[in-house]
Structures are given as structure tokens and as C-alpha cells.
Design a protein around this motif. Structure first.
Motif, PDB file in Angstrom:
ATOM      1  N   ASP A   1      23.899  24.208  45.367  1.00 12.53           N
ATOM      2  CA  ASP A   1      23.525  25.500  45.950  1.00 12.53           C
ATOM      3  C   ASP A   1      22.942  26.436  44.894  1.00 12.53           C
ATOM      4  N   ASP A   2      23.606  26.510  43.730  1.00 14.92           N
ATOM      5  CA  ASP A   2      23.105  27.356  42.640  1.00 14.92           C
ATOM      6  C   ASP A   2      21.722  26.884  42.204  1.00 14.92           C
ATOM      7  N   ALA A   3      21.560  25.566  42.146  1.00 10.91           N
ATOM      8  CA  ALA A   3      20.280  24.998  41.715  1.00 10.91           C
ATOM      9  C   ALA A   3      19.175  25.401  42.693  1.00 10.91           C
ATOM     10  N   VAL A   4      19.461  25.306  43.987  1.00 14.16           N
ATOM     11  CA  VAL A   4      18.448  25.644  45.005  1.00 14.16           C
ATOM     12  C   VAL A   4      18.049  27.109  44.865  1.00 14.16           C
ATOM     13  N   ARG A   5      19.035  27.990  44.720  1.00 17.58           N
ATOM     14  CA  ARG A   5      18.734  29.428  44.606  1.00 17.58           C
ATOM     15  C   ARG A   5      17.913  29.716  43.342  1.00 17.58           C
ATOM     16  N   ALA A   6      18.278  29.061  42.237  1.00 20.31           N
ATOM     17  CA  ALA A   6      17.571  29.313  40.972  1.00 20.31           C
ATOM     18  C   ALA A   6      16.106  28.873  41.076  1.00 20.31           C
ATOM     19  N   VAL A   7      15.887  27.710  41.657  1.00 24.62           N
ATOM     20  CA  VAL A   7      14.519  27.182  41.760  1.00 24.62           C
ATOM     21  C   VAL A   7      13.703  28.031  42.743  1.00 24.62           C
ATOM     22  N   HIS A   8      14.346  28.436  43.838  1.00 27.64           N
ATOM     23  CA  HIS A   8      13.672  29.266  44.846  1.00 27.64           C
ATOM     24  C   HIS A   8      13.174  30.567  44.197  1.00 27.64           C
ATOM     25  N   THR A   9      14.021  31.162  43.376  1.00 25.63           N
ATOM     26  CA  THR A   9      13.642  32.406  42.706  1.00 25.63           C
ATOM     27  C   THR A   9      12.565  32.155  41.647  1.00 25.63           C
ATOM     28  N   ALA A  10      12.721  31.075  40.876  1.00 29.49           N
ATOM     29  CA  ALA A  10      11.761  30.791  39.800  1.00 29.49           C
ATOM     30  C   ALA A  10      10.344  30.610  40.349  1.00 29.49           C
ATOM     31  N   PHE A  11      10.233  30.054  41.540  1.00 28.34           N
ATOM     32  CA  PHE A  11       8.903  29.848  42.117  1.00 28.34           C
ATOM     33  C   PHE A  11       8.473  31.024  43.007  1.00 28.34           C
ATOM     34  N   GLU A  12       9.160  32.138  42.860  1.00 36.71           N
ATOM     35  CA  GLU A  12       8.805  33.394  43.528  1.00 36.71           C
ATOM     36  C   GLU A  12       8.700  33.245  45.039  1.00 36.71           C
ATOM     37  N   LEU A  13       9.661  32.517  45.603  1.00 35.73           N
ATOM     38  CA  LEU A  13       9.635  32.299  47.054  1.00 35.73           C
ATOM     39  C   LEU A  13      10.496  33.326  47.790  1.00 35.73           C
ATOM     40  N   ASP A  14      11.289  34.112  47.057  1.00 33.40           N
ATOM     41  CA  ASP A  14      12.218  35.054  47.702  1.00 33.40           C
ATOM     42  C   ASP A  14      11.488  36.106  48.521  1.00 33.40           C
TER      43      ASP A  14
END
Ligand code: ADP
Ligand code: ASP
Ligand code: MG
Length: 421
Positions: free
Chosen positions: A394-407
Motif C-alpha cells: 500500500d505504501d509503495a502504491v501511494r509513493a509511486v502514485h505521488t511520484a508520477f504526479e497522478l494525485d
């Protein structure tokens, strides 16, 4: 006037009140002048509960009986929905997969649809009635037995019927507002995707985004069925899955981040590093009917000439694969097997990544910043997948989602129902 196939998932028909709500929605579509064919899943978590029940009776239930058991779930919801629609003054009739003409191969538990001949459904439409079809099931003509299409198979039933009936659109009603850039249950800042191509959706589905089943997307792509994924709890426009270009939109580099908790990892320790051993190993797994996903072979130790081979597979096939390999251990000559079902898989998907360098580097950097260790990696043209510890996923998914500016910084994704099971 259009012909619309509407599929309602388990969380949309979880109880009597939900079934009445869905009935109203179907009647509204009908009263707007459209022909409607409805596909339903079993109520709530019925399918999981039936599987648990069978497990209590025996750890390895016969596959034929398992399919007969599971098809009961959709029979309950289809008949209740027909009753609810009729109560609202519109004629409705429910049909099992067999009655609806869904013909499959003979593989119990994960049958493939080989033909759809929905003459009774066409007759029902012609009479101005609503046809309701049990999802996730069909019949094999050589055995005359009922079969199930694999978990999430109601989506496939809906698209297959839509293709056969040449429907204008197949609407998949679920408990979120569409396909998001990540599972909204894990990433509340996930963004709703307005439109996505079949290829990117196929990779998302194959990587665990269970909002649409993989076979359903394959079918939709083959027959070019436009699919509209939306919520049965709201009237918002959802996600359109289609290959038709939207001229106002640029192809995104990244479509989303998918995750999968359903896989396990087997490591075959001490395999003789000579030609033919890997081939034999994977032949055995294939003969057992098990699909594998990722493979990693370690560098062999010069002193011993032995190597370790790890691969991932559906955790539900873990016992079968382990038993098959153990039976052939003397012939292959490996030392031991390790089984690990506490892994998670994260996949970054995007049709634009094939022409953009640096995507992998950015992904690995995001994971390292989040202190997530990568155990395996695999890539396709439009996907990068990594295996992590399950409790870090879950942490990994959130980190990657943010890194690729998808938020999405403005609105939070809504999860209307379901248990996430
Ligand atoms: P249904 O019962 O309607 O078939 P499913 O549980 O099979 O519903 O699929 C809907 C669920 O899929 C959502 O509740 C959500 O948790 C999950 N999901 C996973 N990935 C995504 C995604 N990228 N976008 C939307 N939902 C997703
Ligand atoms: N009821 C089946 C399942 O839970 C099929 C579906 O819901 O699509 O997998
Ligand atoms: Mg589903």
C-alpha cells in the motif's frame, strides 16, 4: 433508441434495498426508450462465502461440483432483480447462462466463452421486456455441465452478450465512479480516468485492477465493444474504455498504478545449471494447469554448478504447483522448494511509456525513498512490475502514485460500497 447491456456487480446488489435501487435504474433506462439487457453478479460476497463453505466441507472440492455450487449465487440475484423490476410495472425475465446461450469450453472454474447464441434474449427484447442474465456462467455442450468463467467473470458475460447482440454500449456498474489511476480504497487521491484505450486497460486488469476482469477487456478489444465503467450509486459519467481517439486529449505517459495481492512466489533451490532443467521445471508447472507470471533465475554458484529459480503464480494454485514439482524432484534434481505467499505486486502502466525514457529510474527512486525493497522486476512495452513484501504494498502504491504526479488535489475518490474482498 439504443440497445444497452448493463452489468451490476456484487456490491451493487448486496441486499434487498440495493436490488430495488438497481431495478429503478434499469426501469429508468427502459422508460427513456432504450432496450436493456442486464447482467448480474452474485449478491455481495456470496461467491467468497460459497467458496469458504466448500472449504469447510473439503480442502480440495471436485471442480465440477464447485461450479454447480458457485453458479447458484448469480441465480439468486437474477431472480430477485426480475421480481423487483416487475414490481415497478416493467416485464422482466431472468435467465441462467445456459438459457442465455453462453457456450464455453470444458475447463471448470475458468472456462472460456467460445460462442454466444442468445436467441431467448433476443425474443425477450423483441417482446419489449427486460432480460436479466446470470453473469459468470455458461454451459459446455459436450458435457452439458454448467461452468464458471473465473473470478470477476460477470464482466466477461456482459461484454460477450453486448458483442453478440451488437449493443451500442456495455455499462459496467460498480461501487466506484470509474477506472481510477489507482485503487481508490488504497489511494484516496486517485484520479478518475475519463477515457482509456483497450491496451492500457488490458495491462491494468492483468496487473490486478479488478474493476474490470482481464478476459472482459480482451473480449471488448477483440469485438470493439465500448465499455462504460461507472457507479450504480451515483449518476456521474464514468470511464469510457475504447480505442476511439479523443482529439482533445493527449495520450498520457502513465495511465495508473495497479496492485495485486493474489500471487505467491515459489523458489526452486539448487537446480543443476545445465540446459533443459528450466524447460522441464516449467513444463511440469504448465502440465498442472498453472499459469506463471514473473521468473527470476539467479547467477549460478561456480563451485556447485547450482542455481535458484524463483517464479510467481496465483496463490490459489500454490498447492497444485508445489505438489507437481515435489513429485518430479528426483528427476529434476533440485534441492528444495520455498513457498512465500506474503508478496505483493505493483505495476505502473502507460501506453506513452514506450517512447519516454527514465520511467523505470523514477519508479525505483520512488520505491527507494519509501524504503520499499524490490524482490523481482518484469517489464512489457507499456508496463513495469515489481514484487515487494505484501505489507509494504500500500505504501509503495501511494509513493509511486505521488511520484508520477497522478494525485488529484481537488476531489477525493469515493468508494460507495463493497467490502474490498
Ligand atoms: P464489482 O462487485 O462491481 O464487480 P469489484 O470489486 O470486482 O466490483 O471491482 C470494483 C473494485 O475494484 C473497486 O471497489 C476498487 O476497490 C477496485 N479497484 C482496483 N483498482 C482499481 C482502479 N484502478 N480503479 C477503480 N477501482 C479499482
Ligand atoms: N460472482 C463472481 C465473483 O465473485 C463473478 C463476478 O462477480 O463477476 O467472482
Ligand atoms: Mg468485479
Amino acid at each position: 433508441m439504443a440497445l444497452i447491456v448493463q452489468k451490476f456487480g456484487g456490491s451493487s446488489v448486496a441486499d434487498a434495498a440495493s436490488i430495488k435501487r438497481v431495478a429503478k435504474r434499469v426501469v429508468e433506462t427502459k422508460k427513456a426508450g432504450h432496450d436493456v439487457v442486464v447482467v448480474v453478479s452474485a449478491m455481495g460476497d456470496t461467491t467468497d462465502e460459497l467458496i469458504d463453505l466448500a472449504q469447510e466441507v473439503t480442502p480440495l472440492p471436485p471442480v465440477r461440483e464447485m461450479d454447480i455450487l458457485l453458479t447458484a449465487g448469480e441465480r439468486i440475484s437474477m431472480s430477485l432483480l426480475a421480481m423487483a423490476i416487475t414490481t415497478l410495472g416493467v416485464e422482466a425475465k431472468s435467465f441462467t447462462g445456459q438459457q442465455a446461450g453462453v457456450i464455453t469450453d470444458e475447463v471448470y472454474g475458468k472456462a472460456r466463452i467460445i460462442d454466444v447464441s442468445p436467441s431467448r434474449i433476443k425474443d425477450t427484447i423483441a417482446r419489449g421486456e427486460v432480460a436479466i442474465v446470470a453473469g459468470f456462467q455458461g454451459v459446455n455442450p459436450s458435457t452439458n455441465d454448467v461452468t464458471t468463467l473465473g473470478r470477476g467473470g460477470s464482466d466477461t458475460t456482459a461484454v460477450a452478450l453486448a458483442a453478440s447482440l451488437k449493443a451500442d454500449v456495455c455499462e459496467i456498474f460498480t461501487d466506484v465512479d470509474g477506472v481510477f489511476t489507482a485503487d481508490p480504497r488504497i489511494v484516496p487521491t486517485a484520479r478518475k480516468i475519463g477515457r482509456i484505450g483497450y491496451d492500457a486497460m488490458l495491462e491494468m486488469a492483468a496487473s490486478g485492477a479488478k474493476v474490470l476482469g482481464l478476459r472482459c477487456v480482451e473480449y471488448a478489444r477483440r469485438y470493439e465493444v465500448p465499455v462504460h465503467v461507472r457507479s450504480s450509486f451515483s449518476t456521474h459519467t464514468g470511464t469510457l474504455v475504447t480505442d476511439q481517439e479523443d482529439p482533445s486529449m493527449e495520450q498520457p505517459i502513465i495511465s495508473g498504478v495497479a496492485h495485486d495481492r493474489s500471487e505467491a512466489k515459489i523458489t526452486v533451490v539448487g537446480v543443476p545449471d545445465v540446459p533443459g532443467k528450466a524447460a522441464r521445471l516449467f513444463e511440469i508447472v504448465a502440465e498442472a494447469g498453472v499459469n506463471i507470471d514473473m521468473i527470476v533465475q539467479n547467477v549460478s554458484a561456480a563451485a556447485t554448478g547450482l542455481t535458484d529459480i524463483s517464479f510467481t503464480l496465483p496463490a490459489t494454485d500454490g498447492a497444485t504447483a508445489t505438489a507437481a514439482l515435489t513429485a518430479d524432484q528426483p528427476a529434476i534434481g533440485f534441492e528444495s522448494l520455498q513457498y512465500d505467499d506474503t508478496i505483493g505486486k505493483l505495476s505502473l502502466v502507460g501506453a506513452g511509456m514506450r517512447s519516454h525514457p527514465g520511467v523505470s529510474a523514477k519508479l525505483f527512486a520512488a520505491l527507494s525513498e519509501a524504503n520499499v525493497n524490490i524482490e523481482m522486476i518484469s517489464t512489457s512495452e507499456i508496463r513495469i512490475s515489481v514484487v515487494t513484501r505484501a505489507d509494504q504494498l500500500d505504501d509503495a502504491v501511494r509513493a509511486v502514485h505521488t511520484a508520477f504526479e497522478l494525485d488529484d488535489t481537488e476531489t477525493e475518490a469515493v468508494v460507495y460500497g463493497g467490502t474490498g474482498r
